[in-house]
Design an enzyme around this catalytic site. Sequence first.
Site, PDB file in Angstrom:
ATOM      1  N   ARG A  16       5.178  58.148  -4.294  1.00  0.00           N
ATOM      2  CA  ARG A  16       4.377  59.095  -5.071  1.00  0.00           C
ATOM      3  C   ARG A  16       3.313  59.740  -4.200  1.00  0.00           C
ATOM      4  O   ARG A  16       3.101  60.951  -4.265  1.00  0.00           O
ATOM      5  CB  ARG A  16       3.721  58.388  -6.256  1.00  0.00           C
ATOM      6  N   ARG A  45       0.238  69.177   2.546  1.00  0.00           N
ATOM      7  CA  ARG A  45       0.231  69.360   3.992  1.00  0.00           C
ATOM      8  C   ARG A  45       1.363  70.210   4.550  1.00  0.00           C
ATOM      9  O   ARG A  45       1.384  70.501   5.748  1.00  0.00           O
ATOM     10  CB  ARG A  45       0.241  67.982   4.678  1.00  0.00           C
TER      11      ARG A  45
END
Length: 212
Positions: free
Chosen positions: A165, A174
Amino acid sequence: MKIIEPYHEILSEIDGGKILRNIELCGRVCYKSEDRITEGSAEKFVSMILKSGHESVLEHEKVTVRIVCDRGVTHEIVRHRIASYSQESTRYCNYSKDKFGSEITFIRPFFWTDDEEEYKVWKETMQEIENAYNRLISLGAKPEEARSILPNSVKTEIMVTMNLREWRHFFRLRTSERAHPQMREVAVPLLEDFKKKIPVVFDDIDGADGSY
């Protein structure tokens, strides 16, 4: 002085099918529908829970990765709180020693080519920093003192363990176009490896367009 490019290594032994089956087993306890587990049902079940936002079930599985990058990137990585980290320490590592080749390793900034003036300035600066670091050590400074002049570009290694998760959260942030280019340089290839090794779980994250 040594200059390298960032890279990663997935350290966990990953069996994508086994991971999905375990997630399915854990998730079906919520509905008491274990009797509906069949050959091939895991992928459909995991896809269903992702669409429903029931991502807590993914926390039953984790992956550990070694990431080699510059320290500026690791400053961003460790902001992800639901994780475990072990990082190369500039306090204890003496880069003037033989075990490090008696040199400092730096991560190459990919956004400048070798013939650009910006890269030449960067490279000259890194050489000056290495010279100054070694000079400080020779004067009797401890590594934890000499490290005060080390820049973001110095190479570091960090061991990162996250549950699936949190890896999803990591990749959503990112690999996006808003992420720092050097962060994307690390995260995009890593996401592609996760997609290859673990079916379904990361397929809906499309930040990895291959460009930084």
